[in-house]
Every structure is written in structure tokens, then in C-alpha cells.
Design an enzyme around this catalytic site. Structure first.
Site, PDB file in Angstrom:
ATOM      1  N   GLU A 124      -1.670  11.799  -0.272  1.00 49.41           N
ATOM      2  CA  GLU A 124      -0.433  12.583  -0.146  1.00 49.41           C
ATOM      3  C   GLU A 124      -0.263  13.131   1.270  1.00 49.41           C
ATOM      4  O   GLU A 124      -1.219  13.547   1.922  1.00 49.41           O
ATOM      5  CB  GLU A 124      -0.489  13.750  -1.136  1.00 49.41           C
ATOM      6  N   GLN A 152      11.270   3.276  -2.183  1.00 46.93           N
ATOM      7  CA  GLN A 152      10.338   2.209  -1.809  1.00 46.93           C
ATOM      8  C   GLN A 152       9.437   1.830  -2.980  1.00 46.93           C
ATOM      9  O   GLN A 152       9.191   0.650  -3.232  1.00 46.93           O
ATOM     10  CB  GLN A 152       9.487   2.658  -0.621  1.00 46.93           C
ATOM     11  N   LYS A 191      -0.661  -0.413   8.670  1.00 44.73           N
ATOM     12  CA  LYS A 191      -1.143  -1.015   7.429  1.00 44.73           C
ATOM     13  C   LYS A 191      -1.415  -2.504   7.612  1.00 44.73           C
ATOM     14  O   LYS A 191      -2.396  -3.038   7.075  1.00 44.73           O
ATOM     15  CB  LYS A 191      -0.122  -0.798   6.306  1.00 44.73           C
ATOM     16  N   THR A 194       9.097  15.599  11.143  1.00 44.31           N
ATOM     17  CA  THR A 194       7.895  15.461  10.310  1.00 44.31           C
ATOM     18  C   THR A 194       6.612  15.458  11.124  1.00 44.31           C
ATOM     19  O   THR A 194       5.598  16.023  10.701  1.00 44.31           O
ATOM     20  CB  THR A 194       7.997  14.186   9.441  1.00 44.31           C
ATOM     21  N   LEU A 215       0.879  -1.166   0.000  1.00 42.93           N
ATOM     22  CA  LEU A 215       0.000   0.000   0.000  1.00 42.93           C
ATOM     23  C   LEU A 215       0.918   1.219   0.000  1.00 42.93           C
ATOM     24  O   LEU A 215       1.572   1.519   0.998  1.00 42.93           O
ATOM     25  CB  LEU A 215      -0.892   0.021   1.242  1.00 42.93           C
ATOM     26  N   ARG A 244      -4.488   8.781   7.350  1.00 48.85           N
ATOM     27  CA  ARG A 244      -4.893   7.862   6.292  1.00 48.85           C
ATOM     28  C   ARG A 244      -5.837   6.769   6.788  1.00 48.85           C
ATOM     29  O   ARG A 244      -5.820   6.384   7.952  1.00 48.85           O
ATOM     30  CB  ARG A 244      -3.655   7.209   5.663  1.00 48.85           C
ATOM     31  N   ASP A 263      -1.159  10.364  11.731  1.00 46.26           N
ATOM     32  CA  ASP A 263      -1.503   9.821  10.419  1.00 46.26           C
ATOM     33  C   ASP A 263      -3.007   9.942  10.212  1.00 46.26           C
ATOM     34  O   ASP A 263      -3.792   9.490  11.041  1.00 46.26           O
ATOM     35  CB  ASP A 263      -1.084   8.341  10.356  1.00 46.26           C
TER      36      ASP A 263
END
Length: 373
Positions: free
Chosen positions: A258, A236, A320, A280, A216, A294, A292
């Protein structure tokens, strides 16, 4: 069927259309009307607040406007909270709103109240729209129907992501030979996250009776396309495709998420903060984002539609792995995917390891892949 009925049958289901229109309005810098449990409010993203908008909201609010901020931004302002909160705006002061939403040295200058249902809806729409998670909310009468303002109902906004995950579907597919992987097919899905498309890249001829190698991969414009040294995403991406081509095939899902789900504009804002010395995750927190944003439920649905039931997932991210398991796929094995460490990305890799629990042995990477000066 009469003409009116024929036209109605061509339109999307009303609930999805209304939320999609609201997403489009916020991205365009326009206000939306939110309704939920007998209450209503006008919501506008902080990014769109200019003198004209501030004047209009001031007149509409009559001193009742509020700024809705997520817990990450509130922490940066010195208010530890587990959930979103609101700060009263007796006047819609652009400088004050910008300071509370973005400034590095800003501190809380008024009490923080718990966010209500309409406030949470405003933040959810901000997330779907990929705008900054700082929303100005102004209560209005429950029966308000401002001309030209799109209305979004609470239940529909809350269910939107789940509904889109269920409705993701294939819209096109074709062979696309790649360097190092000449037998490759691109399969384009529509849906999953807002109004965006998602892509499955089938490399070689994977054996679907066995666990299929799967990655993913969230889109990274700067790393995947331009070779940014700040991350390892491009390495990656290409390394995974090459490995699949040489080892019986696999499927790489290229997901339009993104910046860990924050969008390219917010990612570049975070990059500016990283350039000033923040890592980050601190940079994202300053902007109001947690670790995160996502989701991967729609990615699991893509795999199921391709006939995958068991996977060998190629990732360093435990989230994930858990997401595919939660979606009902069997994760038979997980395999690490590393890029080259560089002077520019070592802090980024260490932050992912230390703050988000990624499986990255940085000492081993540096020992075997010397840092490029």
C-alpha cells in the site's frame, strides 16, 4: 529426539524469528535493541515518542541520543544528502523531534552527521514495520541485554527481505468467480514483505507455453475498494481482470504494498498533505520517503512458482518491467493500463508521468475519456 529437540524443530529459524519480532515491536510502539559489528543501540520509532518514552530515553542516553532521518526528509529540511543522516539530541525533546520529522516549515537546527551502521538498520526496520522513517537511536554497551527488549542482529536485518523473497510459498488456493471473469482462481502466498500475505489471481486459462499476460498491482485500499477519485488504481485493477478474461487469460498479482510500499497510515498522512496542495511525490518526501519503496523480487518468485517464464506485462511503470527482467523472467511485451482521468486525479497522473517516468499520455487520455466533473 528429546522433548527439547522436538520443540526446537517446531520453531522458525532463529534469524527470521528475531527480525519478525523486532518488526512487531516497532509496530507496537516499543523499542528494539540493535547489534552490529561490536556496537549496540536502542532504537524507537518517532511515532512512539511520548512523555514516558522521552524520559526513559533521556536517562538511558546521557546526552548521546540521535534522530536518524532518510535523505528525502533531510532534503525537505534544507540539507541535500544522498544518504541518511543523524541529528544529535542532547535532550530528547518531543516537540523538536516532531518538528524535525514532520513539520512542513521545519529547518535543520543542528549539524547533520553521516548515518552509521546501526542508524541504517533502524531505518530498515522502520521500513519493514511501515512506521514513519524517523528513528531515535541511543547507543548502549555492546553486551547490553535489557530485560524484555527484543534484539535484532545487523546481518539478519540486512538479509531479511532477500530471505523472505526466497521463502515465499503457496498456503491456499480456490476458485473465486468474479464479475466479468467467472473462471478465476485465487492463490495465496505467504512471505515476501514482512509478515504479510500476497495473492495471485489467475484469470481464465492462460497458455504457459506463450508469454502470459501479467499485472503487478500494489494494494490500494482507497481506490480498489472504495473507488477513490484521487488515483486510477481501481480502474486499472478491474480493467485488467476484464481484459484478461476477454483475451485468453492472465495473472494479476495483488501485492500488499500500500502507498508505494509506505503502508496505509503513511499513505493517509500523504493524502492530507496532497489536500493542502502538494503532489503525491512531494507529500511522500515531506514524510521522508523517496519516489517508490516497493520491491518486486518476490513477485517474480510468485510467477516462477506458478510456472511462468515469459510475460506480457500490463503496466505503465518502467520499474516493474526492469524488475521482472532482473529476476530472470523474459518480458516479451509490455502493454499500457489506464484508468479514467478525473478532476481529482489529473495532477496525480501527471506527476507519475513527469517525476517517475510512467508511460502515461495524459493528453490522449483526456481527449478520449473526458474528465468527470
Amino acid at each position: 529426539m528429546d522433548r527439547a529437540g522436538a520443540l526446537a524443530s517446531l520453531l522458525p529459524t532463529p534469524e527470521h524469528a528475531k527480525v519478525e519480532r523486532a518488526i512487531g515491536e516497532l509496530r507496537a510502539g516499543r523499542p528494539v535493541l540493535l547489534r552490529d559489528h561490536g556496537e549496540a543501540a536502542i532504537a524507537l520509532g518517532m511515532e512512539a515518542l511520548d512523555a514516558r518514552a522521552a524520559s526513559a530515553l533521556e536517562q538511558l542516553a546521557d546526552g548521546r541520543a540521535r534522530l536518524v532521518l532518510p535523505p528525502a526528509r533531510l532534503r525537505r529540511l534544507g540539507a541535500e544528502r544522498a544518504t541518511a543522516g543523524v541529528i544529535a539530541l542532547p535532550s530528547v525533546d518531543i516537540a523538536r523531534v516532531e518538528s524535525l520529522a514532520l513539520k512542513l516549515d521545519a529547518r535543520i537546527d543542528a549539524p547533520v552527521s553521516p548515518a552509521g551502521g546501526l542508524d541504517m538498520l533502524a531505518l530498515e526496520l522502520a521500513s519493514l514495520s511501515l512506521v514513519l522513517p524517523a528513528m531515535i537511536v541511543v547507543p548502549v554497551p555492546a553486551d547490553a541485554a535489557p530485560e524484555g527488549v527484543v534484539c535484532a542482529e545487523g546481518a539478519l536485518v540486512r538479509d531479511y527481505r532477500r530471505a523472505m523473497a526466497r521463502q515465499i510459498h503457496i498456503v491456499s488456493r480456490a476458485p473465486v468467480p468474479l464479475e466479468g471473469a467467472p473462471q478465476t482462481e485465487f492463490v495465496v502466498f505467504r512471505g515476501g514483505e514482512g509478515l504479510r500475505d500476497q495473492v495471485a489471481i489467475i484469470v481464465g486459462q492462460p497458455d504457459f507455453s506463450q508469454p502470459v499476460a501479467v499485472r503487478l498491482h500494489s494494494a490500494c485500499l482507497t481506490g480498489d475498494l472504495f473507488g477513490s477519485l484521487k488515483c486510477d488504481c481501481g480502474d486499472q485493477l478491474r480493467g485488467t481482470v476484464r481484459w484478461m478474461a476477454e483475451n485468453g487469460g492472465g495473472i494479476l498479482l495483488y501485492l500488499d504494498q500500500e502507498g508505494r510500499g509506505n503502508g496505509i497510515a503513511n499513505k493517509i498522512r500523504a493524502y492530507k498533505l496532497q489536500h493542502q496542495g502538494y503532489d503525491t511525490y512531494d507529500a511522500d518526501e515531506i514524510l521522508g520517503f523517496d519516489l517508490d519503496q516497493r520491491r518486486f523480487d518476490f513477485a517474480a518468485e510468485m510467477l516462477k512458482q506458478l510456472g511462468v517464464t515469459r510475460v506480457m506485462i500490463m503496466t505503465n511503470n518502467p520499474v516493474k518491467i526492469a524488475a521482472l527482467q532482473a529476476a530472470g523472467l523474459e518480458v516479451a511485451e509490455d502493454r499500457r493500463v489506464h484508468g479514467r482521468p478525473t478532476v481529482e486525479n489529473v495532477l496525480y497522473l501527471a506527476s507519475k508521468r513527469d517525476r517517475a517516468g510512467h508511460f502515461i499520455d495524459l493528453d490522449d487520455l483526456v481527449a478520449h475519456k473526458p474528465i468527470r466533473d
